[in-house]
Design an enzyme around this catalytic site. Structure first.
Site, PDB file in Angstrom:
ATOM      1  N   GLY A   1    -142.436 -13.258   3.467  1.00 31.36           N
ATOM      2  CA  GLY A   1    -143.381 -12.401   4.204  1.00 31.36           C
ATOM      3  C   GLY A   1    -143.912 -13.187   5.382  1.00 31.36           C
TER       4      GLY A   1
ATOM      5  N   ASP B   1    -129.480 -18.544   0.024  1.00 28.94           N
ATOM      6  CA  ASP B   1    -130.846 -18.940   0.373  1.00 28.94           C
ATOM      7  C   ASP B   1    -131.501 -19.707  -0.788  1.00 28.94           C
ATOM      8  OD1 ASP B   1    -133.378 -18.469   2.127  1.00 28.94           O
ATOM      9  OD2 ASP B   1    -133.950 -17.741   0.143  1.00 28.94           O
TER      10      ASP B   1
ATOM     11  N   THR C   1    -136.172 -20.923  13.746  1.00 25.99           N
ATOM     12  CA  THR C   1    -134.955 -20.173  14.094  1.00 25.99           C
ATOM     13  C   THR C   1    -134.268 -19.731  12.798  1.00 25.99           C
ATOM     14  OG1 THR C   1    -133.598 -22.172  14.138  1.00 25.99           O
ATOM     15  CG2 THR C   1    -134.639 -21.523  16.218  1.00 25.99           C
TER      16      THR C   1
ATOM     17  N   VAL D   1    -139.379 -23.562   1.389  1.00 19.67           N
ATOM     18  CA  VAL D   1    -139.150 -23.183  -0.014  1.00 19.67           C
ATOM     19  C   VAL D   1    -140.332 -22.376  -0.547  1.00 19.67           C
ATOM     20  CG1 VAL D   1    -138.707 -23.989  -2.371  1.00 19.67           C
ATOM     21  CG2 VAL D   1    -137.818 -25.291  -0.431  1.00 19.67           C
TER      22      VAL D   1
ATOM     23  N   GLU E   1    -142.889 -27.376   4.107  1.00 16.78           N
ATOM     24  CA  GLU E   1    -143.371 -26.598   2.950  1.00 16.78           C
ATOM     25  C   GLU E   1    -142.884 -25.144   3.006  1.00 16.78           C
ATOM     26  OE1 GLU E   1    -145.323 -27.605   0.205  1.00 16.78           O
ATOM     27  OE2 GLU E   1    -144.871 -25.584  -0.506  1.00 16.78           O
TER      28      GLU E   1
ATOM     29  N   PHE F   1    -138.917 -16.582  17.338  1.00 18.97           N
ATOM     30  CA  PHE F   1    -140.070 -15.665  17.335  1.00 18.97           C
ATOM     31  C   PHE F   1    -139.691 -14.344  16.667  1.00 18.97           C
ATOM     32  CE2 PHE F   1    -143.849 -13.760  19.635  1.00 18.97           C
ATOM     33  CZ  PHE F   1    -144.773 -14.596  19.018  1.00 18.97           C
ATOM     34  N   GLY F   2    -139.043 -14.487  15.491  1.00 15.94           N
ATOM     35  CA  GLY F   2    -138.739 -13.332  14.645  1.00 15.94           C
ATOM     36  C   GLY F   2    -139.930 -13.075  13.749  1.00 15.94           C
ATOM     37  N   SER F   3    -139.678 -12.617  12.527  1.00 17.49           N
ATOM     38  CA  SER F   3    -140.832 -12.227  11.700  1.00 17.49           C
ATOM     39  C   SER F   3    -141.705 -13.427  11.338  1.00 17.49           C
ATOM     40  CB  SER F   3    -140.399 -11.430  10.474  1.00 17.49           C
ATOM     41  OG  SER F   3    -139.734 -12.245   9.577  1.00 17.49           O
TER      42      SER F   3
ATOM     43  N   LYS G   1    -132.682 -23.744  -0.969  1.00 20.48           N
ATOM     44  CA  LYS G   1    -134.009 -24.167  -1.423  1.00 20.48           C
ATOM     45  C   LYS G   1    -133.895 -25.126  -2.602  1.00 20.48           C
ATOM     46  CE  LYS G   1    -136.195 -19.945   0.258  1.00 20.48           C
ATOM     47  NZ  LYS G   1    -136.363 -18.509  -0.026  1.00 20.48           N
TER      48      LYS G   1
HETATM   49  N1  HSE Z   1    -135.346 -14.473   2.836  1.00 25.26           N
HETATM   50  C1  HSE Z   1    -136.188 -15.403   2.175  1.00 25.26           C
HETATM   51  C2  HSE Z   1    -136.592 -14.844   0.829  1.00 25.26           C
HETATM   52  C3  HSE Z   1    -137.370 -15.680   3.037  1.00 25.26           C
HETATM   53  O1  HSE Z   1    -136.420 -13.630   0.631  1.00 25.26           O
HETATM   54  O2  HSE Z   1    -137.057 -15.568  -0.029  1.00 25.26           O
HETATM   55  C4  HSE Z   1    -138.233 -16.833   2.566  1.00 25.26           C
HETATM   56  O3  HSE Z   1    -137.540 -18.049   2.578  1.00 25.26           O
END
Ligand code: HSE
Length: 336
Positions: A317, A221, A96, A152, A149, A8-10, A225
């Site tokens: 976001g 990250d 999470t 990515v 979905e 339950f973060g952003s 993806k």
């Molecule tokens: N931290 C990731 C980004 C969040 O900035 O793209 C979305 O996956």
């Protein structure tokens, strides 16, 4: 449809907000009645078989940092795995933080839910990047839906787009920007002369950076993806180890200015094909389709029949990511 939200973060809070905004719309347009029966964070959980009041829960989380402070139905110290045994639910929404060491806690939670016959929607990247074939196999064997979905490109449609809009095509390569935080940082540095540190701080305040922002700035990250796309829509069987990764931490304001003088931007580009898996900063012509700003992500798909297709959208976001999660939930409902 009874949902159990874990994390339950952003993103988790974004999903709660999106459900509050869209509740009536979901009922009217799809006949989908969503009830959140449990929400877990690192403090514990709030559980109510009759449904939690999300407005109240968001206020409590924002004020105290813990969902376990929810009056009457909050339980401090209960783990998310225990919650899955405590409550009757239809779909686990797993949000999470990404962990690329062992994919936990997402891996265990996902496997448990699937083996219990529940559908799963996730925004997490770690367990998918590390164990994609295994997780798909378990989901298929247990005849449940497992959708990702949101993992990515945030709101940018790409996995469902390739699966449902391009099912006749083989995707031969993808080149794009798959991380919103680094794109935001590089854009701010180029257009406003912000320092790297200042731009990263702003990205964290916007709730777009990973819990561990080194995942963003070191290219991990975007690499996760890339692996998810390679496995899910390109039939390439690869893992994180197959990706050559360079992040943006060595990009100086001087390099950005120099590129600008020559009509270029520096962007963190992911390239995915059977011959090359790479995430690295590259020079991009300022008129290229890859020259997108801020939190935007972009992906240029090279296909056999349809030739080239480019998609673009907000890559990070809370509400943007929630839109992709809701899409998966709606599609599960429609498919059933
Ligand atoms: N931290 C990731 C980004 C969040 O900035 O793209 C979305 O996956």
């Amino acid at each position: 449809m009874r949902l159990c939200l874990v994390g339950f973060g952003s993103v988790g809070q974004g999903v709660a907000e999106a459900l509050l905004l869209k509740n009536k719309f979901l009922k009217k347009r799809y006949g989908l009645n969503v009830k959140v029966v449990a929400v877990a964070d690192s403090s514990g959980a709030a559980l109510n078989q009759n449904g939690l009041n999300l407005e109240k829960l968001l206020k409590i989380k924002q004020k105290t940092g813990k969902v376990s402070n929810y009056p009457n139905y909050g339980v401090e110290g209960v783990t998310a795995l225990e919650v899955l045994d405590e409550i009757d639910y239809d779909c686990l929404v797993e949000m999470t933080p990404t962990n690329i060491t062992d994919g936990e806690p997402a891996r265990k939670l996902t496997i448990k839910a699937i083996k219990d016959g529940k559908d799963v929607v996730t925004s997490n990247k770690g367990h998918l990047a590390l164990y994609f074939p295994k997780l798909m196999k378990i989901a298929k064997k247990n005849n449940v839906k497992f959708k990702f979905e949101a993992s990515v490109g945030g709101a940018m449609p790409i996995i469902n787009f390739a699966k449902y809009n391009l099912p006749s095509c083989s995707i031969e390569s993808i080149i794009g920007i798959l991380n919103g935080t680094t794109n935001f940082i590089l854009s701010r540095m180029a257009s406003e002369g912000s320092s790297y540190e200042q731009a990263l701080k702003e990205a964290q305040e916007l709730g777009i950076a990973e819990t561990d922002p080194t995942y963003d700035v070191e290219g991990i990250d975007a690499a996760c993806k890339s692996v998810i796309l390679a496995n899910s829509i390109m039939e390439l069987n690869c893992t994180l180890e197959d990706v050559d990764i360079t992040g943006i931490t060595n990009i100086t304001p001087e390099a950005i200015d120099l590129a600008k003088d020559e009509g270029y931007l520096i962007k963190l580009i992911a390239e995915i094909s059977k011959d090359r898996m790479e995430v690295s900063p590259r020079l991009v012509d300022k008129n290229s389709p890859l020259a997108v700003d801020g939190t935007l992500n972009v992906a240029m798909l090279k296909t056999d029949l349809a030739k080239n297709i480019t998609v673009m959208g907000r890559g990070a976001g809370p509400l943007e990511t929630a839109s992709a999660i809701l899409t998966d939930i709606i599609n599960i409902w429609r498919e059933k």
